[in-house]
Motif scaffolding. Structure first.
Motif, short mmCIF file in Angstrom:
data_model
loop_
_atom_site.label_atom_id
_atom_site.label_comp_id
_atom_site.label_asym_id
_atom_site.label_seq_id
_atom_site.Cartn_x
_atom_site.Cartn_y
_atom_site.Cartn_z
N THR A 93 3.19 6.18 -7.36
CA THR A 93 2.28 7.17 -7.95
C THR A 93 2.92 8.55 -7.87
OG1 THR A 93 0.35 5.84 -7.37
CG2 THR A 93 -0.03 8.17 -7.83
N GLU A 94 3.44 8.89 -6.70
CA GLU A 94 4.10 10.18 -6.51
C GLU A 94 5.33 10.30 -7.41
OE1 GLU A 94 6.63 12.53 -3.07
OE2 GLU A 94 5.21 11.01 -2.43
N ASP B 251 1.51 4.35 -3.19
CA ASP B 251 1.60 5.80 -3.02
C ASP B 251 2.94 6.33 -3.52
OD1 ASP B 251 -0.94 5.80 -1.89
OD2 ASP B 251 -0.20 5.86 0.18
N SER B 252 4.01 5.65 -3.17
CA SER B 252 5.36 6.09 -3.55
C SER B 252 5.55 6.08 -5.07
CB SER B 252 6.41 5.18 -2.91
OG SER B 252 6.40 5.32 -1.52
N ILE C 16 2.27 -0.54 -10.16
CA ILE C 16 1.15 -0.19 -9.30
C ILE C 16 0.05 -1.25 -9.41
CG2 ILE C 16 -0.74 1.47 -8.99
CD1 ILE C 16 1.44 3.66 -9.71
N GLU D 177 -1.28 -3.49 -6.34
CA GLU D 177 -2.70 -3.49 -5.97
C GLU D 177 -3.27 -4.91 -5.99
OE1 GLU D 177 -4.15 -0.56 -8.75
OE2 GLU D 177 -4.01 1.02 -7.22
N GLU E 191 0.84 -1.21 0.00
CA GLU E 191 0.00 0.00 0.00
C GLU E 191 0.87 1.26 0.00
OE1 GLU E 191 -2.74 -0.27 3.30
OE2 GLU E 191 -3.70 -2.06 2.44
N ALA E 192 1.89 1.27 0.83
CA ALA E 192 2.80 2.43 0.87
C ALA E 192 3.54 2.58 -0.46
CB ALA E 192 3.78 2.27 2.02
#
Length: 116
Positions: A36-37, A33-34, A108, A112, A29-30
């Motif tokens: 995507t950023e 986010d990483s 990603i 997921e 999950e983290a």
């Protein structure tokens, strides 16, 4: 050495996290986010040729990418730095952005799927 259909080396991740599914899910999950950023910042800062911010984005994702066996992200990031240094045309930068976007999208998706 076997060829795998995924980009992420989940066996190494599982080994690092002692096979604990809870930890693997939290890490995944983290990591979503990483990545995507990183994908957003890679495009933003490379295309405006902001080397300082671009390098910060790369240094932030590099350890995570290496832990997951994502050498192609590190290699493309390093290549993009040379594009900046050599003042290559925008078209070359856009190709790098497209390549990273494609890799990050797949990464990603794999993360997921692992979370579910």
């Amino acid at each position: 050495m076997t060829k795998r259909n995924t980009l992420i080396d989940f066996s190494s991740l599982s080994e690092m996290l002692y096979g604990e599914e809870k930890y693997i899910s939290e890490f995944s999950e983290a990591a979503v986010d990483s990545f995507t950023e990183f994908n957003n910042n890679y495009k933003k800062f490379l295309l405006i040729r902001d080397e300082t911010s671009f390098r910060k984005a790369g240094h932030k994702i590099k350890p995570v990418a290496q832990m997951l066996g994502l050498d192609q992200i590190v290699e493309e990031y390093e290549h993009a730095k040379t594009l900046l240094w050599d003042e290559k045309p925008d078209e070359d930068l856009e190709k790098s952005v497209s390549k990273i976007d494609s890799i990050c999208t797949k990464v990603i998706t794999e993360l997921e799927l692992r979370i579910k």
